[in-house]
Motif scaffolding. Structure first.
Motif, PDB file in Angstrom:
ATOM      1  N   SER A 234       0.840  -1.122  -0.162  1.00 36.60           N
ATOM      2  CA  SER A 234      -0.068  -0.688   0.335  1.00 36.60           C
ATOM      3  C   SER A 234       1.124   0.752   0.191  1.00 36.60           C
ATOM      4  CB  SER A 234      -0.516   0.242   1.220  1.00 36.60           C
ATOM      5  OG  SER A 234      -1.432  -0.582   1.175  1.00 36.60           O
ATOM      6  N   LEU A 247      -4.488   2.738   2.972  1.00 39.86           N
ATOM      7  CA  LEU A 247      -4.367   2.754   4.375  1.00 39.86           C
ATOM      8  C   LEU A 247      -3.024   2.070   4.503  1.00 39.86           C
ATOM      9  CD1 LEU A 247      -5.620   4.000   6.953  1.00 39.86           C
ATOM     10  CD2 LEU A 247      -6.974   1.419   7.419  1.00 39.86           C
ATOM     11  N   THR A 255      -4.726  -3.964   4.438  1.00 41.68           N
ATOM     12  CA  THR A 255      -5.376  -4.359   3.453  1.00 41.68           C
ATOM     13  C   THR A 255      -6.084  -5.795   3.155  1.00 41.68           C
ATOM     14  OG1 THR A 255      -3.750  -3.018   2.348  1.00 41.68           O
ATOM     15  CG2 THR A 255      -5.320  -3.886   1.354  1.00 41.68           C
ATOM     16  N   ASP A 274      -3.872  -2.403  -5.416  1.00 43.76           N
ATOM     17  CA  ASP A 274      -3.108  -3.050  -4.256  1.00 43.76           C
ATOM     18  C   ASP A 274      -4.179  -4.245  -3.637  1.00 43.76           C
ATOM     19  OD1 ASP A 274      -1.774  -2.886  -2.103  1.00 43.76           O
ATOM     20  OD2 ASP A 274      -2.985  -1.206  -1.152  1.00 43.76           O
TER      21      ASP A 274
HETATM   22 MG    MG Z   1      -1.944  -3.112   1.988  1.00 43.71          MG
END
Ligand code: MG
Ligand code: GTP
Length: 461
Positions: A234, A247, A255, A274
């Motif tokens: 991320s 985040l 995630t 992602d």
């Molecule tokens: Mg992540």
């Protein structure tokens, strides 16, 4: 009759904006405009293309919005029919309220691409130009716009037509030989015809290649970022985008759902996904995330596989990468800033060498930005190397399919000629090649083909 009714739609995108345009096309366009629009000055509509300021009002006379209106008299309009436009205040509610008045005055809500479909039916534009129009709407980067501008100006149309002329001339030559057997082409004549076909095949090959690349520029390339939890996937996405989109935390499993965002890399729209960190787990939520991650990897054209420093590529990573089989993979080792942060650790471990046979490794630090340019280059390189491209719905591009059938028919014709088996059969194949091109240019048109082309447009175009 479906094609002669009057259609209307909001032509500008949803959301807040300066103005919104409501477009009306069909025989009742002018009447409908006059019934909902009250000009500040009398005499409207005075003459085509004259702009008039006034207000849109509902059937009971209540005020809806201030607006500017104009109309175009067919056939001198986008669709070739009478067209009216109301430009009201931008914003979802105002535009919808104006459209509702237009519909209650007798228009029908237009379907996706219906204005352009009418333009094509009324001979206002070729099918190739209609598709170029769609491509221009979808172009998200300057490179894509430049490529589409050639299509809009007619370069693709001209190339397709030149090809058609080439095949038609060949066909005429071979057919002449059939009509006057005394003048049947000799061996040399056949060799010349075969080499002419080969040239056309080569032209088609280059058209297919350019079209594939063009599609990539327009539709964007899906790139999935995958790897074990906490590797900085991320953080990498955020660094590429230059904003805090996903985040990030030091808790593995941050995630869960796939986060998608498009970035312009080397002029190409790259659609990043992602994903949740992959690995064995009993937690049903995490499990679902892992499944989504694997699905995103399969659906993408290129995978960015992320590991981190100092562990580098572990056995587990190797096994995950091998599951991606023939997919292009960019292997990344993130967090290289830790090398400098804890030199003692590096010394203890010696010079860390990562390796996985067949892959070169890009070292980056999402934290400092080091190595990011090399990573973007590696992604762009893999993306550009993709030759086969699947559009959104999984079907191959219509153009590529038509070029492909045309090319296949041409090589069959050449094979028949070279084997000197039957000149008639070669003619049949050449006619097939012409048919495939006709489907592309719109000469051979079925409702199905039209649906495929125009349903991809947005409502209001
Ligand atoms: Mg992540
Ligand atoms: N030192 C250092 N830390 C980093 C770097 N990139 C990410 N991190 C840290 O690593 C931790 C995990 O980062 P994330 O970006 O959330 O990792 P992820 O791979 O998305 O993790 P999951 O979503 O849980 O799979 C965070 O504490 C980040 O601050 C880097 O380049 N250097």
């Amino acid at each position: 009759m479906e094609r002669t009714d009057t259609i209307a739609a909001i032509s500008t995108p949803q959301g807040t904006g300066g103005i919104a345009i409501i477009k009306i096309s069909g025989p009742d366009a002018c009447r409908i405009l006059s019934s909902c629009f009250r000009p500040a000055k009398r005499n409207f509509p005075s003459s085509p293309r004259d702009l008039s300021f006034g207000k849109v009002q509902s059937g009971d006379g209540s005020f809806v919005d201030e607006a500017v209106a104009l109309y175009f008299e067919g056939p001198k309009s986008y669709t070739g029919e009478d067209v009216a436009e109301i430009q009201c205040h931008g914003g979802t509610a105002a535009a919808r309220a104006v459209l509702a008045e237009v519909i209650s005055a007798g228009a029908r809500q237009a379907r996706a691409g219906e204005f352009t479909r009418r333009a094509f039916i009324n001979g206002k534009m070729s099918l190739i130009k209609a598709e170029a129009t769609l491509a221009m709407i979808k172009a998200r980067t300057e490179k894509a716009r430049q490529m589409v501008s050639g299509m809009l100006e007619g370069s693709s149309q001209k190339r397709a037509l030149d090809l058609k002329v080439g095949i038609t001339e060949l066909l005429a030559g071979i057919e002449a030989g059939l009509d006057w057997p005394d003048e049947t082409a000799d061996d040399q004549g056949v060799a010349v015809q075969a080499s002419q076909i080969l040239k056309l095949e080569e032209e088609l090959d280059s058209m297919i290649e350019e079209e594939s690349k063009g599609r990539l520029l327009i539709d964007g390339i899906k790139v999935a970022i995958i790897g074990r939890p906490n590797m900085g996937k991320s953080s990498l996405l955020n660094r590429i985008l230059g904003m805090e989109r996903a985040l990030v935390s030091d808790i593995p499993g941050t995630t869960r759902d796939t986060v998608e965002e498009t970035a312009n890399i080397d002029g190409m729209p790259i659609r990043f996904a992602d994903t949740a960190g992959i690995g064995e787990t009993e937690d049903p939520l995490v499990k679902a995330g892992v499944q989504r991650a694997k699905k995103a990897a399969l659906a993408s054209a290129v995978v960015v596989y992320v590991a981190d420093y100092p562990a580098g590529i572990t056995k587990e990573d190797e096994s995950e990468i091998s599951k991606l089989s023939d997919k292009p993979v960019v292997v990344v080792v993130n967090k290289t800033d830790l090398k400098k942060a804890s030199p003692a650790r590096v010394q203890k471990q010696g010079e860390v060498v990562y390796g996985i046979p067949g892959y070169s490794i890009v070292e980056v630090s999402a934290r400092t930005g080091e190595g990011m340019e090399a990573l973007k280059r590696a992604i762009a390189e893999k993306a550009l190397a993709i030759s086969e491209f699947e559009v959104e719905d999984g079907s191959s591009s219509r153009w590529i399919a038509c070029f492909g059938s045309c090319r296949a028919a041409l090589s069959r014709a050449r094979a028949v000629l070279e084997a000197k088996s039957s000149a008639e059969l070669a003619c049949v194949e050449l006619r097939d090649a012409l048919y495939a091109l006709g489907e592309l240019t719109g000469d051979v048109m079925t409702e199905d083909v039209m649906d495929v082309v125009f349903e991809r447009f947005c409502v209001g175009k």
